[in-house]
Scaffold this active site. Structure first.
Site, PDB file in Angstrom:
ATOM      1  N   TYR A 142       0.829  -1.212   0.000  1.00 28.08           N
ATOM      2  CA  TYR A 142       0.000   0.000   0.000  1.00 28.08           C
ATOM      3  C   TYR A 142       0.864   1.263   0.000  1.00 28.08           C
ATOM      4  O   TYR A 142       0.410   2.329  -0.396  1.00 28.08           O
ATOM      5  CB  TYR A 142      -0.924   0.038   1.225  1.00 28.08           C
ATOM      6  CG  TYR A 142      -2.032  -1.000   1.202  1.00 28.08           C
ATOM      7  CD1 TYR A 142      -2.206  -1.827   0.108  1.00 28.08           C
ATOM      8  CD2 TYR A 142      -2.894  -1.141   2.266  1.00 28.08           C
ATOM      9  CE1 TYR A 142      -3.200  -2.789   0.083  1.00 28.08           C
ATOM     10  CE2 TYR A 142      -3.907  -2.093   2.250  1.00 28.08           C
ATOM     11  CZ  TYR A 142      -4.051  -2.912   1.163  1.00 28.08           C
ATOM     12  OH  TYR A 142      -5.045  -3.850   1.145  1.00 28.08           O
ATOM     13  N   LYS A 191       3.677 -15.399   3.089  1.00 30.05           N
ATOM     14  CA  LYS A 191       3.629 -16.223   1.866  1.00 30.05           C
ATOM     15  C   LYS A 191       5.087 -16.506   1.495  1.00 30.05           C
ATOM     16  O   LYS A 191       5.565 -16.164   0.407  1.00 30.05           O
ATOM     17  CB  LYS A 191       2.862 -15.442   0.779  1.00 30.05           C
ATOM     18  CG  LYS A 191       2.516 -16.239  -0.448  1.00 30.05           C
ATOM     19  CD  LYS A 191       1.451 -17.290  -0.228  1.00 30.05           C
ATOM     20  CE  LYS A 191       1.226 -18.082  -1.509  1.00 30.05           C
ATOM     21  NZ  LYS A 191       0.443 -19.316  -1.293  1.00 30.05           N
ATOM     22  N   ASP A 223      -2.774 -18.261   2.571  1.00 38.73           N
ATOM     23  CA  ASP A 223      -3.914 -18.978   1.982  1.00 38.73           C
ATOM     24  C   ASP A 223      -4.468 -19.998   2.986  1.00 38.73           C
ATOM     25  O   ASP A 223      -5.680 -20.129   3.164  1.00 38.73           O
ATOM     26  CB  ASP A 223      -3.556 -19.637   0.643  1.00 38.73           C
ATOM     27  CG  ASP A 223      -2.179 -20.268   0.637  1.00 38.73           C
ATOM     28  OD1 ASP A 223      -1.389 -20.042   1.587  1.00 38.73           O
ATOM     29  OD2 ASP A 223      -1.876 -21.027  -0.302  1.00 38.73           O
ATOM     30  N   ASP A 247      -5.153  -6.569   6.041  1.00 40.78           N
ATOM     31  CA  ASP A 247      -6.368  -5.878   5.625  1.00 40.78           C
ATOM     32  C   ASP A 247      -7.461  -6.907   5.350  1.00 40.78           C
ATOM     33  O   ASP A 247      -8.599  -6.798   5.823  1.00 40.78           O
ATOM     34  CB  ASP A 247      -6.043  -5.060   4.357  1.00 40.78           C
ATOM     35  CG  ASP A 247      -7.149  -4.089   3.998  1.00 40.78           C
ATOM     36  OD1 ASP A 247      -8.104  -3.957   4.785  1.00 40.78           O
ATOM     37  OD2 ASP A 247      -7.066  -3.469   2.927  1.00 40.78           O
ATOM     38  N   ASP A 251     -10.702  -8.324   8.103  1.00 38.37           N
ATOM     39  CA  ASP A 251     -12.116  -8.261   7.719  1.00 38.37           C
ATOM     40  C   ASP A 251     -12.772  -9.631   7.836  1.00 38.37           C
ATOM     41  O   ASP A 251     -13.918  -9.744   8.268  1.00 38.37           O
ATOM     42  CB  ASP A 251     -12.262  -7.744   6.276  1.00 38.37           C
ATOM     43  CG  ASP A 251     -12.525  -6.251   6.238  1.00 38.37           C
ATOM     44  OD1 ASP A 251     -12.225  -5.565   7.242  1.00 38.37           O
ATOM     45  OD2 ASP A 251     -13.021  -5.753   5.207  1.00 38.37           O
TER      46      ASP A 251
END
Ligand code: NAD
Length: 356
Positions: A142, A191, A223, A247, A251
């Site tokens: 970001y 990852k 994942d 992020d 959620d």
């Protein structure tokens, strides 16, 4: 104790929910003999209307001079046509960066009396869901370079994801410190089978773990983590991850708990000052109707007491008052079910206050 709290009421339901959180804080101050002073710091759409910018200099100064900041939410359709650099959310990004807030913490807990709101199977929810997601907030993709160029006659877009060791080390410490106050289990999510940033992340988190011999560390690919969070969330205590993964996973974690109106969050940098807010937005569809659930903001105020002011008993008191209010069957519209009592924002605040 004396504490100066900067208050950003914001837009939409912001003023309603922040009003209730302040009333609860004042009840706590009365009971425990503290003095909380509140400095108004306009930010968001209302600040654009009044000052022409989403974060006036005076508001930023008030936040930087405070012991902590309590925020409702900003934004709404009225300001959607503002140029990107002058949108309400810009105020929030500017504030986060000026305050140097690099960690974001969101608890994911299913309230005993709201177990029906959990979208997972009853046998999964029954194992207990109580974990926190610690997300790195000002690094990664970001904040990397973004560009769109024309290559070989077609458009090509690139976003750069970068992490330095110090950025990983400081967020890892936030997670391990938090685990010490909880069930002493950290799951670091990356990852590392694909990304260099993740391999660096994993190495640095493992180094930091050596400073915390009482805390158990485990690594998990993102994942798999997304799957485990719905398969068996009881396995998590403190989850730590980088900005983009955080992020998305935070959620997902919030959704598991059932209602967006119930969840607080804290953002912190160096030192004890933090920014505390509910995770939801300004809910323009119910603004000004006394329908908003103030519990997320009230629990954000409890987090402020616990993490910034070191007032654990006071924070426990607020959380207990919320639990008891829910046990008494009182519900705002977002969590109302047949057989429970529908109350508005003001009444929910008053009911929690009277149990302090
Ligand atoms: P939202 O979270 O405001 O609302 C989503 C849905 O949840 C709505 O139906 C709303 O009524 C409901 N809801 C949210 N909070 C509630 C509460 N406390 N009690 C009862 N119901 C509640 O998300 P949105 O509609 O996508 O966004 C509205 C505005 O908020 C946008 O301008 C967005 O940019 C802004 N926003 C701000 C923040 C922030 O200030 N940190 C965060 C997210 C969105």
């Amino acid at each position: 104790m004396k504490k100066n709290i900067a208050v950003i009421r914001g837009d939409g339901i912001g003023p309603e929910i922040v009003g209730e959180a302040i009333a609860v804080l004042s009840a706590v101050a009365d009971k425990y003999g503290h003095t909380f002073t509140y400095t108004e710091a306009p930010m968001g759409g209302n600040a654009i209307d009044a000052f022409g910018v989403p974060l006036p200099e005076s508001s930023l100064e008030a936040c930087l001079a405070s012991d902590s900041v309590l925020l409702g939410a900003v934004g709404g359709p009225k300001w959607d046509s503002q140029p990107p650099a002058n949108r309400p959310e810009r105020g929030l990004l500017k504030l986060r960066s000026a305050m140097g807030l690099y960690s974001n913490v969101r608890p994911a807990r299913v309230f005993r009396d709201l177990a029906d709101a959990c979208p997972l199977r009853a046998d999964i929810a029954a194992k207990g869901i109580d974990f926190v997601v610690v997300r790195e907030l000002i690094g990664g993709v970001y904040f990397g370079e973004h560009k769109t160029e024309t290559v070989d006659g077609e458009q090509k877009a690139t976003d750069i994801m970068a992490y330095s060791e110090h950025e990983v080390r400081r967020i890892a410490r936030v997670a391990f410190d938090m685990a010490l106050r909880r069930r002493k289990r950290v799951t670091s999510i990356d990852k590392a089978n694909v990304l260099d940033t993740s391999r660096l992340w994993r190495r640095v988190v493992t180094e930091v773990a050596a400073e915390y011999p009482d805390v158990e560390l485990r690594h998990m690919y993102v994942d798999n983590a997304a799957m485990q969070m719905v398969r068996d969330p009881s396995q998590f205590d403190v989850v730590v991850t980088e900005n983009l993964f955080g992020d998305i996973l935070s959620d997902e974690a919030s959704q598991i708990t059932g209602s967006i109106g119930m969840i607080p969050s804290s953002s912190m940098g160096e030192g004890t000052r933090g920014l505390y807010e509910p995770i939801h937005g300004s809910a323009p569809d119910i603004a000004g109707q006394d329908k908003a659930n103030p519990i997320g903001t009230i629990l954000a105020a409890a987090m402020m007491l616990r993490y910034s002011f070191d007032m654990a008993a006071e924070a426990d008191d607020i959380e207990r008052a919320v639990d008891e209010t829910l046990s008494a069957g009182l519900r705002c519209g977002d969590i109302w079910q047949e057989g429970t009592i529908l109350v508005g924002c003001r009444e929910m605040g008053a009911e929690i206050r009277k149990r302090i």
